[in-house]
Design a protein around this motif. Structure first.
Motif, PDB file in Angstrom:
ATOM      1  N   VAL A 346      49.184  37.951  29.559  1.00 41.17           N
ATOM      2  CA  VAL A 346      48.618  38.127  30.423  1.00 41.17           C
ATOM      3  C   VAL A 346      47.843  39.319  30.764  1.00 41.17           C
ATOM      4  CG1 VAL A 346      50.175  36.792  31.620  1.00 41.17           C
ATOM      5  CG2 VAL A 346      50.527  39.697  31.731  1.00 41.17           C
ATOM      6  N   PHE A 347      48.069  40.772  29.763  1.00 38.28           N
ATOM      7  CA  PHE A 347      46.775  42.151  30.224  1.00 38.28           C
ATOM      8  C   PHE A 347      45.676  41.338  28.708  1.00 38.28           C
ATOM      9  CE2 PHE A 347      51.190  43.950  29.717  1.00 38.28           C
ATOM     10  CZ  PHE A 347      51.121  43.688  31.139  1.00 38.28           C
ATOM     11  N   ASP A 348      45.966  40.030  28.729  1.00 33.84           N
ATOM     12  CA  ASP A 348      44.174  39.715  27.939  1.00 33.84           C
ATOM     13  C   ASP A 348      43.187  39.391  29.042  1.00 33.84           C
ATOM     14  OD1 ASP A 348      44.756  41.015  25.515  1.00 33.84           O
ATOM     15  OD2 ASP A 348      46.052  40.170  24.588  1.00 33.84           O
ATOM     16  N   ILE A 349      43.716  39.241  29.765  1.00 27.71           N
ATOM     17  CA  ILE A 349      43.387  38.392  31.182  1.00 27.71           C
ATOM     18  C   ILE A 349      42.740  38.586  32.156  1.00 27.71           C
ATOM     19  CG2 ILE A 349      44.279  35.822  29.754  1.00 27.71           C
ATOM     20  CD1 ILE A 349      45.934  35.681  32.709  1.00 27.71           C
ATOM     21  N   LEU A 351      44.533  41.911  33.805  1.00 23.66           N
ATOM     22  CA  LEU A 351      45.508  42.104  34.070  1.00 23.66           C
ATOM     23  C   LEU A 351      45.942  43.371  33.391  1.00 23.66           C
ATOM     24  CD1 LEU A 351      47.180  39.285  35.517  1.00 23.66           C
ATOM     25  CD2 LEU A 351      46.168  40.655  36.610  1.00 23.66           C
ATOM     26  N   GLY A 352      46.605  44.350  34.348  1.00 23.41           N
ATOM     27  CA  GLY A 352      47.021  45.298  33.618  1.00 23.41           C
ATOM     28  C   GLY A 352      47.959  45.824  34.919  1.00 23.41           C
ATOM     29  N   VAL A 353      49.658  46.955  34.550  1.00 22.10           N
ATOM     30  CA  VAL A 353      49.916  47.824  35.044  1.00 22.10           C
ATOM     31  C   VAL A 353      49.462  49.457  34.824  1.00 22.10           C
ATOM     32  CG1 VAL A 353      52.248  48.267  35.051  1.00 22.10           C
ATOM     33  CG2 VAL A 353      51.664  46.081  34.619  1.00 22.10           C
ATOM     34  N   ASN A 354      49.522  49.651  36.027  1.00 26.64           N
ATOM     35  CA  ASN A 354      49.287  51.013  36.043  1.00 26.64           C
ATOM     36  C   ASN A 354      50.391  52.598  35.831  1.00 26.64           C
ATOM     37  OD1 ASN A 354      50.196  51.913  38.515  1.00 26.64           O
ATOM     38  ND2 ASN A 354      48.832  51.096  39.997  1.00 26.64           N
ATOM     39  N   SER A 362      42.184  44.208  35.441  1.00 25.87           N
ATOM     40  CA  SER A 362      41.759  45.486  34.672  1.00 25.87           C
ATOM     41  C   SER A 362      40.728  44.786  33.904  1.00 25.87           C
ATOM     42  CB  SER A 362      42.972  46.104  33.862  1.00 25.87           C
ATOM     43  OG  SER A 362      41.946  46.212  32.774  1.00 25.87           O
ATOM     44  N   SER A 363      39.512  45.532  33.594  1.00 28.64           N
ATOM     45  CA  SER A 363      38.700  44.857  32.436  1.00 28.64           C
ATOM     46  C   SER A 363      38.726  45.692  31.256  1.00 28.64           C
ATOM     47  CB  SER A 363      37.257  45.119  33.253  1.00 28.64           C
ATOM     48  OG  SER A 363      37.208  46.407  33.470  1.00 28.64           O
TER      49      SER A 363
END
Length: 474
Positions: A346-349, A351-354, A362-363
């Motif tokens: 899902v980090f490819d769509i 989203l990210g975790v700081n 996130s982009s």
């Protein structure tokens, strides 16, 4: 033996204070420990409840993300002609996206039959002296019969038709023209629309001919006439120039998997051409964006709640299950996807975790909007597919908050400890009552002994003072 409640009365000693001090020395430290234990359990139970509530809220969102139908919604944007609202539409999740131009050429209508001039002088005119049966029908499967009683007036006939339980959709009215040559007009309106579905009225007696519908071939004696403009007709629309008919104003699957409702006939431009509504069918991106935003909010709420309840001094500080949940959230969220197009996680769509462990848009790889532009259907698979991250998170969170989940077990255990503690307090209070009673029994003997000694002392003193030569000291 009754409990002695005024120790020291006989001896004059402050035995009540001694008993109280002895009981307090035994009771107060124990009760303080009970109170501290109860407060500790309640605080821990409250912390567990706060975390459980945050997990449940996130799980509610995850359940929506795990439903593939929430990614299949379509939205229809309509730009109506100026000053008109000619159509409404309801797309299904199966419809393909696209653009259409729709015009309403004609609205569906039922038929309208009007009695002949002079057929009835007034609403009180008798329609049949001897009575009979009127039969009404429209289309292939709509019909009902009405018994006309002898001497029934036009107004009574109208009321009987409108009140009939078997009436399929005929409305009867009377229009009083005020012209003696025209009289009162009986008007029937049918709600059965569509070409060829005109109202047909017949009877079993010539006396009711004036109420039968006229047909040059089958019933030339009928007195109720349906003008050309009053005939039942189809609704007609054009979709990208293609003509589509419907016997009602609702067109189901005129465009496959979409229902179109005709609301009014399209206005015309200066050349007489019907104006069209511009219809754009697209993915319901807004609802997906709201779901992702809800995920971020509730995920971060849980992460923050775990952080708060595990701080130094908090009851869950160092709690192994909280550490495990934090680790499992991150690992599950970032798990590898299959059959999700270009999305490996899902980090490819978008989203990210700081660094603090909070989820955010996130982009870095691509933004959510870019993902929806290029691979909308794969987003649904990424979350709600068989191997989707929402399915995995749903299972993970269920292990904590379901009826047999870890948090529920801990709540049950803490509540059980509180119940046991309450029993311990009651048992301790009973022991203190027994302890106090035993002290009072012991001090009762001392009280009596000292009282007797005082009496003996007084007696001896009195006897000695009466002896010859005994001088009482001043």
């Amino acid at each position: 033996m009754p409990l002695i409640t005024s120790a020291g009365v006989g001896s004059g000693l402050d035995l009540e204070s001694i008993i109280k001090a002895s009981v307090d020395a035994e009771n107060v430290p124990k009760m303080q420990r009970f109170a501290a234990k109860q407060e500790s359990l309640k605080v821990e139970l409250s912390s567990i409840g706060e975390v459980k509530s945050a997990i449940s809220k996130l799980k509610d969102t995850i359940e929506k993300l795990a439903d593939i139908d929430n990614f299949g919604k379509r939205i229809a944007n309509i730009r109506q002609p100026d000053g008109a609202e000619i159509i409404s539409v309801t797309p299904t999740s199966d419809i393909s996206t696209g653009n259409f131009k729709i015009a309403v050429e004609q609205l569906a209508q039922g038929s309208r039959a009007v009695s002949a001039d002079g057929a009835f002088a007034s609403a009180d005119a008798v329609v049949s002296a001897s009575g009979g049966t009127l039969s009404f029908s429209a289309g292939a499967d709509k019909s009902f019969d009405l018994e006309v009683t002898a001497g029934m007036t036009l107004a009574e006939l109208r009321d009987a038709i409108n009140a009939s339980d078997t009436n399929f959709g005929i409305t009867a009215n009377i229009i009083n023209t005020g012209d003696p040559d025209v009289g009162s007009k009986l008007v029937f309106t049918s709600n059965v629309s569509g070409d060829g579905n005109d109202l047909v009225i017949t009877s079993d007696t010539a006396e009711l001919d004036a109420i039968e519908t006229y047909d040059a071939t089958t019933n030339p004696s009928g007195g109720m006439v349906i003008a050309d403009a009053d005939k039942a007709q189809d609704a007609i629309i054009t979709v990208d120039g293609l003509v589509v008919n419907s016997d009602t104003n609702t067109f189901k699957d005129a465009v496959q998997d979409m229902t179109i409702r005709a609301l009014e006939v399209s206005p015309e431009d200066t050349s007489g051409t019907k104006l069209t509504a511009k219809l754009d069918v697209d993915y319901d991106r807004e609802s997906v964006t709201k779901l992702v935003d809800e995920l971020i909010t509730n995920y971060n709420n849980l992460v923050g709640m775990i952080g708060l309840q595990t701080r130094v001094g908090k009851p869950l500080n160092g709690d192994a299950s909280m550490r495990a949940l934090s680790d499992q959230l991150v690992s599950t969220l970032g798990s590898t996807l299959t059959d999700a197009g270009p999305f490996e996680s899902v980090f490819d769509i978008g989203l990210g975790v700081n660094k603090k462990g909070y989820l955010e848009k996130s982009s870095l790889v691509r933004s959510l909007n870019e993902a929806m532009d290029d691979n909308y259907d794969d987003i649904g698979t990424a979350f709600a597919g068989e191997n989707g991250v929402a399915k995995k998170l749903e299972e993970l969170l269920g292990n904590y908050v379901d009826s047999d989940g870890l948090m529920k077990q801990r709540e049950t255990n803490l509540n059980s400890q509180l119940d046991d503690l309450e029993d311990d307090v009651i048992n301790h209070q009973e022991r203190m009552k027994s302890f106090e009673a035993s002290l009072r029994q012991k001090y009762a003997g001392l009280d009596v002994l000292i009282a007797q000694m005082k009496q003996t002392q007084s007696y001896l003193g009195a006897q000695l003072s009466n002896l010859p030569g005994f001088t009482k000291s001043k």
